[in-house]
Design an enzyme around this catalytic site. Structure first.
Site, PDB file in Angstrom:
ATOM      1  N   GLY A   1      18.650   6.092  -3.461  1.00  0.00           N
ATOM      2  CA  GLY A   1      17.995   6.863  -4.511  1.00  0.00           C
ATOM      3  C   GLY A   1      18.016   8.347  -4.213  1.00  0.00           C
ATOM      4  N   ALA A   2      19.185   8.852  -3.805  1.00  0.00           N
ATOM      5  CA  ALA A   2      19.274  10.229  -3.308  1.00  0.00           C
ATOM      6  C   ALA A   2      19.806  11.218  -4.331  1.00  0.00           C
ATOM      7  CB  ALA A   2      20.151  10.262  -2.052  1.00  0.00           C
TER       8      ALA A   2
ATOM      9  N   ARG B  90      18.199  12.648  -6.834  1.00  0.00           N
ATOM     10  CA  ARG B  90      17.241  13.637  -7.323  1.00  0.00           C
ATOM     11  C   ARG B  90      15.925  13.510  -6.575  1.00  0.00           C
ATOM     12  NH1 ARG B  90      16.242  10.978 -13.323  1.00  0.00           N
ATOM     13  NH2 ARG B  90      15.528   8.941 -12.601  1.00  0.00           N
TER      14      ARG B  90
ATOM     15  N   ASN C 292      23.036  -0.769  -6.958  1.00  0.00           N
ATOM     16  CA  ASN C 292      21.689  -1.162  -7.350  1.00  0.00           C
ATOM     17  C   ASN C 292      21.103  -1.954  -6.184  1.00  0.00           C
ATOM     18  OD1 ASN C 292      19.347  -2.207  -8.387  1.00  0.00           O
ATOM     19  ND2 ASN C 292      20.282  -3.103 -10.217  1.00  0.00           N
TER      20      ASN C 292
ATOM     21  N   ASN D  47      14.536   5.064   0.044  1.00  0.00           N
ATOM     22  CA  ASN D  47      13.793   5.923  -0.871  1.00  0.00           C
ATOM     23  C   ASN D  47      13.844   5.440  -2.320  1.00  0.00           C
ATOM     24  OD1 ASN D  47      12.662   8.679  -1.839  1.00  0.00           O
ATOM     25  ND2 ASN D  47      14.631   8.525  -2.901  1.00  0.00           N
TER      26      ASN D  47
ATOM     27  N   SER E  55       3.995   5.250  -0.260  1.00  0.00           N
ATOM     28  CA  SER E  55       3.210   6.120  -1.137  1.00  0.00           C
ATOM     29  C   SER E  55       1.737   5.965  -0.802  1.00  0.00           C
ATOM     30  CB  SER E  55       3.430   5.735  -2.606  1.00  0.00           C
ATOM     31  OG  SER E  55       2.496   6.388  -3.455  1.00  0.00           O
TER      32      SER E  55
ATOM     33  N   TYR F 175       3.412  -0.906  -8.737  1.00  0.00           N
ATOM     34  CA  TYR F 175       3.897   0.137  -7.835  1.00  0.00           C
ATOM     35  C   TYR F 175       3.121   0.127  -6.516  1.00  0.00           C
ATOM     36  CZ  TYR F 175       5.412   4.831  -6.359  1.00  0.00           C
ATOM     37  OH  TYR F 175       5.930   5.899  -5.671  1.00  0.00           O
TER      38      TYR F 175
ATOM     39  N   ALA G 242       1.476  -2.341  -5.189  1.00  0.00           N
ATOM     40  CA  ALA G 242       1.813  -3.554  -4.438  1.00  0.00           C
ATOM     41  C   ALA G 242       3.149  -3.394  -3.726  1.00  0.00           C
ATOM     42  CB  ALA G 242       1.854  -4.754  -5.383  1.00  0.00           C
TER      43      ALA G 242
ATOM     44  N   LYS H 281       4.568  -0.590  -2.732  1.00  0.00           N
ATOM     45  CA  LYS H 281       4.464   0.399  -1.662  1.00  0.00           C
ATOM     46  C   LYS H 281       3.604  -0.103  -0.499  1.00  0.00           C
ATOM     47  CE  LYS H 281       7.079   3.551  -3.524  1.00  0.00           C
ATOM     48  NZ  LYS H 281       8.359   3.946  -2.918  1.00  0.00           N
TER      49      LYS H 281
ATOM     50  N   ILE I 277       3.450  14.852  -5.343  1.00  0.00           N
ATOM     51  CA  ILE I 277       4.517  15.773  -4.978  1.00  0.00           C
ATOM     52  C   ILE I 277       5.060  16.456  -6.232  1.00  0.00           C
ATOM     53  CG2 ILE I 277       6.774  15.991  -3.849  1.00  0.00           C
ATOM     54  CD1 ILE I 277       4.466  15.165  -1.968  1.00  0.00           C
TER      55      ILE I 277
END
Length: 246
Positions: A11-12, A14, A62, A89, A141, A154, A156, A158, A187
Site C-alpha cells: 500500500g505504498a 500514497r 491485492n 501498510n 492504529s 477497522y 478489530a 488493527k 495523521i
C-alpha cells in the site's frame, strides 16, 4: 544506513505508505512499492525515488488474496533474492455503525488489513528464517488500541495486527527477525485535508498535544525500526499519536 537492503512496502502508492517508501529509499534501501488500485500513484513514487538517486520498482498485488500474494512474493524473491524489511501498510476502511455494517464491509476490511499482513508474513517466513535476519513492521492504529465508534471492523483488524505482531515476534525472535507494530493516531493525509475547519478542531481537541501528526512522523519511526538501532526491540506496539493512548 540501509544500503544493500531490500524493503517491501504494501500500500505504498500514497499517504503513510508513500512516505515510508521514500524514507527507506532515501536511506539506501531498494524499495518494492506495492499497490493494488492506482498504478499511476505507485509509479510516481518510484519516479521520485529514482530522481533522488534511489532504486525502486512498483508491483501490483491485492494482498488480501492468498495466492496472488504468494505469486507476488515469489516474483520479488526471484528477482531480488531476499527481503530484509517488510512493512505491512496496506489498509482500507468501510466505516459504519455496527447495526448498519454489512458482512461485506466487515470482511473486506479484515481481509485487507489483517489477512493481507498474514499473507505477506506467511509467504516470506521461510526466507526470513533462512537468512536469520529481517525487520517486519506492521502498521496498526490507535483504533486497534482504544477502539473507535463506527469502526468496529477497522478497529478489530488493527487490534488483530497487534496480536499477530506479538505472536510472530515470539516465533521469529530466536531467528534474528524483529517484528514490531506502529500505531498511528490522527495523521494529516489527503483524507484529513478534506475535513472542515470545525471537524479538524474537534479532532485536535481529542489529542493531548493538540495537533495531528504527519506522515513523516510515522516514516521516521519505521526507519528506526528498520535499522540496526532497533536490533533488541521486538514484539512492541509503539503509538505515534500525540498522546491519545496515554
Amino acid at each position: 544506513m540501509l544500503a544493500g537492503k531490500v524493503a517491501l512496502v504494501t500500500g505504498a502508492g500514497r499517504g503513510i505508505g508513500k512516505e515510508i517508501a521514500l524514507a527507506l529509499a532515501a536511506n539506501g534501501a531498494t524499495v518494492i512499492v506495492n499497490y493494488n488500485g492506482s498504478k499511476e500513484c505507485a509509479e510516481e513514487v518510484v519516479a521520485k525515488i529514482v530522481q533522488n538517486g534511489g532504486c525502486a520498482e512498483a508491483i501490483q498485488c491485492n494482498v488480501s488474496d492468498f495466492a496472488a500474494s504468494e505469486a507476488f512474493v515469489k516474483e520479488v524473491l526471484d528477482k531480488y533474492k531476499k527481503v530484509d524489511i517488510l512493512v505491512n501498510n496496506a489498509g482500507v476502511t468501510r466505516d459504519n455503525l455496527i447495526m448498519r455494517m454489512t458482512e461485506e464491509d466487515y470482511d473486506i476490511v479484515l481481509d485487507t488489513n489483517l489477512k493481507g499482513a498474514f499473507h505477506m508474513i506467511r509467504h516470506l517466513s521461510r526466507s526470513f528464517i533462512k537468512q536469520r535476519s529481517g525487520k517486519i513492521i506492521n502498521i496498526s492504529s490507535v483504533s486497534g488500541v482504544l477502539g473507535n465508534t463506527g469502526q468496529s471492523n477497522y478497529s478489530a483488524s488493527k487490534a488483530g495486527l497487534i496480536g499477530l505482531t506479538k505472536s510472530v515476534a515470539r516465533e521469529f525472535a530466536s531467528r534474528g527477525v524483529n517484528v514490531n507494530a506502529v500505531a498511528p493516531g490522527f495523521i494529516d493525509t489527503d483524507m484529513t485535508k478534506g475535513l472542515t475547519e470545525d471537524a479538524k478542531k474537534a479532532l485536535n481537541g481529542m489529542i493531548p498535544m493538540g495537533k495531528m501528526g504527519s506522515t513523516k512522523n510515522i516514516a521516521d519511526l519505521v526507519l528506526f525500526l528498520a535499522g540496526e538501532q532497533s536490533d533488541y526491540i521486538t514484539g512492541q506496539v509503539i503509538c505515534v499519536d500525540g498522546g491519545m493512548c496515554i
